[in-house]
Scaffold this motif. Structure first.
Motif, PDB file in Angstrom:
ATOM      1  N   GLU A 381       0.830  -1.206   0.000  1.00 52.54           N
ATOM      2  CA  GLU A 381       0.000   0.000   0.000  1.00 52.54           C
ATOM      3  C   GLU A 381       0.865   1.256   0.000  1.00 52.54           C
ATOM      4  N   VAL A 382       1.989   1.215   0.710  1.00 54.37           N
ATOM      5  CA  VAL A 382       2.916   2.343   0.686  1.00 54.37           C
ATOM      6  C   VAL A 382       3.439   2.555  -0.726  1.00 54.37           C
ATOM      7  N   ARG A 383       3.804   1.472  -1.390  1.00 53.25           N
ATOM      8  CA  ARG A 383       4.292   1.591  -2.764  1.00 53.25           C
ATOM      9  C   ARG A 383       3.227   2.173  -3.687  1.00 53.25           C
ATOM     10  N   ALA A 385       0.722   4.125  -2.887  1.00 55.15           N
ATOM     11  CA  ALA A 385       0.484   5.537  -2.566  1.00 55.15           C
ATOM     12  C   ALA A 385       1.557   6.421  -3.183  1.00 55.15           C
ATOM     13  N   LEU A 386       2.823   5.998  -3.117  1.00 52.41           N
ATOM     14  CA  LEU A 386       3.888   6.800  -3.706  1.00 52.41           C
ATOM     15  C   LEU A 386       3.801   6.808  -5.230  1.00 52.41           C
ATOM     16  N   PHE A 391      -0.021  11.616  -1.270  1.00 44.14           N
ATOM     17  CA  PHE A 391       0.763  11.873  -0.061  1.00 44.14           C
ATOM     18  C   PHE A 391      -0.097  11.795   1.195  1.00 44.14           C
ATOM     19  N   ARG A 393      -2.496   9.625   1.801  1.00 42.48           N
ATOM     20  CA  ARG A 393      -2.530   8.214   2.138  1.00 42.48           C
ATOM     21  C   ARG A 393      -1.174   7.731   2.624  1.00 42.48           C
ATOM     22  N   PHE A 394      -0.101   8.214   2.033  1.00 38.27           N
ATOM     23  CA  PHE A 394       1.242   7.782   2.401  1.00 38.27           C
ATOM     24  C   PHE A 394       1.544   8.111   3.863  1.00 38.27           C
ATOM     25  N   TYR A 395       1.203   9.307   4.298  1.00 40.04           N
ATOM     26  CA  TYR A 395       1.542   9.680   5.674  1.00 40.04           C
ATOM     27  C   TYR A 395       0.591   9.046   6.684  1.00 40.04           C
ATOM     28  N   TYR A 398       2.361   5.840   7.089  1.00 39.39           N
ATOM     29  CA  TYR A 398       3.595   6.057   7.843  1.00 39.39           C
ATOM     30  C   TYR A 398       3.331   6.055   9.339  1.00 39.39           C
ATOM     31  N   MET A 409      10.813   3.552   6.922  1.00 40.00           N
ATOM     32  CA  MET A 409      10.161   4.693   6.278  1.00 40.00           C
ATOM     33  C   MET A 409      10.773   6.008   6.741  1.00 40.00           C
ATOM     34  N   GLU A 416      10.176  12.439   0.759  1.00 42.27           N
ATOM     35  CA  GLU A 416       8.819  12.526   0.222  1.00 42.27           C
ATOM     36  C   GLU A 416       8.114  13.799   0.686  1.00 42.27           C
TER      37      GLU A 416
END
Length: 503
Positions: A381-383, A385-386, A391, A393-395, A398, A409, A416
């Motif tokens: 999911e992190v991949r 989002a990036l 961003f 969703r990424f944070y 995180y 991370m 990022e």
């Protein structure tokens, strides 16, 4: 009126020459003409003509096919080189269409004969050195391979006259040149042989090899075969790490049961003291003792996993990467451990290094069961989002990272943030509330967010807004002026990362 084109006129004007049509099959042949029968009789072994393209006889193709039927991967390169040499010699001698390829020995057989003759020459103690022996063997093999069409024969044919006789003057000159060449070759060979003998004497401590005796219990470090596993005799639990420059000494290597006690001691000391430099040195020494004894068990996996986690906790990505590489090998060999957890770490690490090629390989080997594991699911999911530039969703991911994924991370979250701030400054004009940046970029407080902005040279772009009665209402960040600053910072942040993950 213009003249008709040349091809419509009946006479010969230089464009072509008219000839009379042949009416019968008989008659005498004109000068310079030939038939297919005469051409075939004159050159029965000439290759078929295909323009400038090189053609090969069918027997040669079958010979090549037989060569690679039972070739191991280790010998393939040497066999290819030998096959190329055989075919090249045949073309140079112009015998590729006359040699009986069905009876030609395979390159493996030629190489075996060469090795046997070399070992025979070396074992009998003959006067010629290895270089001369190799030359003699290659010449003999080439002569046997191509029969009478050897290189020496070809040179003699080229130097001789057409009727088979050679003038005396040219013969004397050739003999003189041959004597000079032989004297030069023999002298250089003797010198080379003497140098090799001196080196060999220094290396082995004598001119003749000594018989090797089986190692005793007090075997020194230099008497141990590096290909055979040794059993350590050191009883110390703690030992400083030293890079090996020679064969390991069993007296300085700890056996397995001592290493198991060492691991328990290191775990206790890490919990009590948190001295990373000492712990890392001890773990590297522990791993070295496992390696030199060829110990690959589940205990080995445990050692590498614990060291990798400690390295992550202290942001030592270089040491973590070494443990990660060894763990991948151990998992592939069937040893059990926390494979799914470290596959997730591997995905996050590749996001940090921006290594798309290795990322594709990792994603290709993931099974549907792997993708349902919480750690791997989070890393994927992190991949995503990036890749999508999400961003927000990424944070969120995180802040909710499982296991030790958050430590990995941490290594690329600041990078990022540069990309996210460049995007926000481009979209939100002319300014934006600091509180919004704190929530979107995963900061723990407004103070941390302001400090991050000040660290990147935008302190003068932060201003405090007040209400009608002079009461501070919000802290604003001037995005219009900050955009070029963070765009440049983004480019610097995404520069190339080395294999260890260090900038």
């Amino acid at each position: 009126m213009t003249a008709p084109p040349p091809w419509r006129t009946g006479g010969s004007n230089g464009s072509f020459t008219s000839v009379d049509a042949r009416r019968t099959f008989g008659g005498s042949k004109q000068a310079g003409s030939y038939t297919m029968a005469s051409s075939t009789a004159a050159a029965p072994t000439s290759p078929p003509s295909h323009g400038n393209r090189t053609t090969f006889p069918e027997s040669l193709k079958q010979y090549v096919a037989r060569t690679f039927e039972d070739v191991s991967l280790a010998e393939k390169k040497d066999v290819e080189a030998e096959l190329k040499r055989i075919i090249t010699d045949a073309f140079n001698e112009k015998v590729v269409w006359t040699v009986n390829w069905d009876d030609m020995p395979l390159p493996q057989v030629v190489m075996a004969k060469r090795r046997a003759q070399q070992s025979k020459v070396t074992g009998t103690g003959a006067t010629m050195d290895t270089t001369a022996a190799t030359t003699a063997v290659n010449t003999a093999v080439a002569t046997n391979r191509l029969g009478k069409f050897s290189i020496s024969d070809k040179k003699r044919k080229n130097n001789s006259s057409e009727d088979g006789s050679t003038p005396a003057k040219h013969s004397n000159r050739g003999e003189k040149r041959a004597r000079q060449q032989d004297s030069y070759t023999s002298s250089s060979t003797d010198k080379l042989s003497q140098r090799e003998k001196e080196k060999r004497a220094k290396r082995f401590g004598g001119s003749s090899p000594q018989p090797v005796s089986p190692p005793s219990r007090n075997t020194s470090a230099m008497d141990i075969d590096g290909d055979q596993p040794l059993v350590g005799r050191c009883m110390s639990l703690e030992k400083q790490y030293f890079r090996l420059t020679s064969a390991p000494d069993p007296a300085n290597v700890r056996p397995l049961h001592i290493l198991e006690k060492t691991l328990e001691l290191l775990k206790k000391k890490w919990r009590d003291e948190q001295n990373y430099s000492y712990i890392c040195d001890q773990f590297k020494s522990l791993r070295q003792d496992l390696t030199v004894q060829h110990i690959k068990t589940d205990f080995t996996v445990t050692v590498y996993e614990i060291h990798a986690r400690i390295a992550l906790e202290k942001c030592d990505l270089g040491e973590y990467n070494q443990c990660q590489s060894q763990l991948a090998t151990l998992y592939s060999e069937g040893f059990s451990g926390h494979e799914e957890e470290f596959k997730a770490y591997r995905i996050l690490y590749l996001l940090h290094t921006c290594n798309r090629a290795d990322m594709n390989e990792v994603l290709a080997i993931l099974t549907p069961t792997d993708k349902q594991h919480p750690s791997i699911k989070h890393a994927l999911e992190v991949r995503s989002a990036l890749a999508a530039g999400n961003f927000h969703r990424f944070y969120r991911l995180y802040l909710d990272a499982p296991s030790m994924g958050g430590y990995l991370m941490d290594s690329f979250v600041a990078r990022e943030r540069m990309a996210a701030l460049a995007c926000i400054c481009k979209a939100y004009r002319p300014d934006i509330d600091i509180r919004f940046l704190t929530e979107e970029l995963g900061f723990e407080s407004d103070t941390e967010c302001v400090q991050f902005l000040c660290d990147h040279g935008t302190s003068d772009l932060i201003e405090q807004k007040s209400g009608d009665k002079g009461v501070p209402t919000s802290i604003r960040f001037q995005t219009t002026k900050a955009y070029p600053i963070f765009e440049e910072a983004k480019k610097r942040a995404f520069k190339k990362v080395d294999i260890k993950g260090q900038m």
